[in-house]
Write an enzyme that holds these catalytic residues in place. Sequence first.
Site, mmCIF file in Angstrom:
data_model
loop_
_atom_site.group_PDB
_atom_site.id
_atom_site.type_symbol
_atom_site.label_atom_id
_atom_site.label_comp_id
_atom_site.label_asym_id
_atom_site.label_seq_id
_atom_site.Cartn_x
_atom_site.Cartn_y
_atom_site.Cartn_z
ATOM 1 N N GLY A 1 7.312 -1.492 22.181
ATOM 2 C CA GLY A 1 8.681 -1.717 22.408
ATOM 3 C C GLY A 1 9.352 -0.536 22.672
ATOM 4 O O GLY A 1 10.409 -0.167 22.364
ATOM 5 N N ALA A 2 8.825 0.209 23.772
ATOM 6 C CA ALA A 2 8.949 1.769 23.873
ATOM 7 C C ALA A 2 9.702 1.979 25.172
ATOM 8 O O ALA A 2 10.170 3.047 25.717
ATOM 9 C CB ALA A 2 7.800 2.436 24.113
ATOM 10 N N SER A 3 10.128 0.779 25.961
ATOM 11 C CA SER A 3 10.697 1.067 27.298
ATOM 12 C C SER A 3 12.202 1.441 27.329
ATOM 13 O O SER A 3 12.630 2.090 28.175
ATOM 14 C CB SER A 3 10.605 -0.090 28.270
ATOM 15 O OG SER A 3 11.229 -1.047 27.614
ATOM 16 N N SER A 4 12.794 1.076 26.147
ATOM 17 C CA SER A 4 14.249 1.631 26.234
ATOM 18 C C SER A 4 14.638 1.837 24.629
ATOM 19 O O SER A 4 13.763 1.405 23.623
ATOM 20 C CB SER A 4 15.371 0.279 26.869
ATOM 21 O OG SER A 4 14.950 -0.710 25.926
ATOM 22 N N GLY B 1 12.631 2.576 20.654
ATOM 23 C CA GLY B 1 11.280 2.863 20.946
ATOM 24 C C GLY B 1 11.385 3.935 21.716
ATOM 25 O O GLY B 1 10.183 4.827 21.610
ATOM 26 N N TYR C 1 17.453 -14.283 15.013
ATOM 27 C CA TYR C 1 17.265 -12.762 14.834
ATOM 28 C C TYR C 1 17.126 -12.456 13.481
ATOM 29 O O TYR C 1 16.144 -11.889 12.925
ATOM 30 C CB TYR C 1 18.152 -11.697 15.656
ATOM 31 C CG TYR C 1 17.734 -10.480 15.478
ATOM 32 C CD1 TYR C 1 16.740 -9.833 16.308
ATOM 33 C CD2 TYR C 1 18.442 -9.569 14.632
ATOM 34 C CE1 TYR C 1 16.586 -8.329 16.294
ATOM 35 C CE2 TYR C 1 18.199 -8.164 14.467
ATOM 36 C CZ TYR C 1 17.221 -7.649 15.218
ATOM 37 O OH TYR C 1 16.898 -6.395 15.197
#
Length: 341
Positions: free
Chosen positions: A15-18, A21, A157
Amino acid sequence: MQLKPISQQVVAVVGASSGIGRETALQFAKRGASVVVAARSQPGLESLVEEIRQAGGEATAVSADVAEFEQVKAIADKTVATYGRLDTWVHASATAVFGTVEQITPEEFKRVVDVTLMGQVYGAMAALPYLRQAGQGAFISISSMEGRRSLPFQSAYSTSKHGVEGFLEALRVELHHEGVPISITSIKPSVINTPFYNHGRTKLGVKPTGIPPYYEPSLVADAILYTAEHPVRDFIVGDVGRVLDVVQRLSPGLVDSILTAVGFPLQKTTEAKSENDSNNLYEPVSEDNRIQGDFGQWVIPSVTDWIDKNPVLKWGTVAGALIGVSALAIAAQVFNQDGEL
C-alpha cells in the site's frame, strides 16, 4: 525480542503508492533499508522507486491487488528473491465506501473487507514463513482508531479494522505459544491528512472528510519505523486517538452521543462528488500519488507519540499520575473523615 537496526533490514511496504505507505517507504529507504514497495498503482510505484533511487536508496516495485492472495504472496516471494530475506512487513493497504449501511451495496461492503481486512490476513500468511526463516522480524499492521471505535458513514471500513484487531490478537498469541520471535504490532492512527478521503467511494453526494483535527502522515511513518526496531503491541498515533481510546473504554454511550452530534456533519465537505467519480474501490486512482491530502489547514501536532517512544519518560509520567490520583484519593478520604479539613 531483538529486532535489527533499520539500516540492516529488508522491508516490504504494502500500500505504498500514496499516503502513509509512500511516506513510510521513503523513510525506510532514507534510513538505509532495502525496500520492496507494492500497490495497485503502477505509475505510483514507478515514481516512488525513482524517488528512492535518486536519493541513493534501494527499492524494488511489485504491482499487486491485496484482495488476491497469490498477488500478495508474490510480494513476499519477490522480496526474498531480490534481497535474500524479509525482516519487516508493513501492511497499509485500505479502501472505503462512505455512506450509511443502507446506502452501501453488499458487493461494495465485501470489497472493502476483502482489501482492508483480508489483505492484512493474506499479508501475514505470505510474510510469516519468510520471517520465520530469518529467525526474527516484525509484522506491522496499519490498523486504525476505528478498530477501537466505529464511525457512522464508515461501517465497512470500521468492520474491517475491528477484524484486523481480532486477527492480530489471535496471531500474536499463537506465535508467543510457539516461542517464535516475530513482533506483531498494530499501528492505530487517528485522522491523518492523506488522500484517503479523496480516494474512497462516496454515497454522501459530497467529498468526505475525517472528523478533525488531522495529523501528518509523517507521524504514522515515525511510529512504524520505531516499531520496526522496538517490539510494541499497540501504537496509537495522535493525542486525540489516545483520548478517544480512554473515553471509549470508560463510556461507549458517551461516545455514541458525541458522534450522533458531530459525526454526520463533520464528515462532509461542501465539494460535490458522486459515487461514479474517481475512486479506488476497484481500480487505483493512478493520477493521485500524493502523501498529504487536502486538509492541511486542520493539521495539529501530537505530544503523546513522543512520550510513547521514550518508555522511561512514559512510565515516569504514568507513575506520577498514579501518585497524584492516590494523593487526591487519600486527601478526599481524610476530608470525609474529619469534615472540617
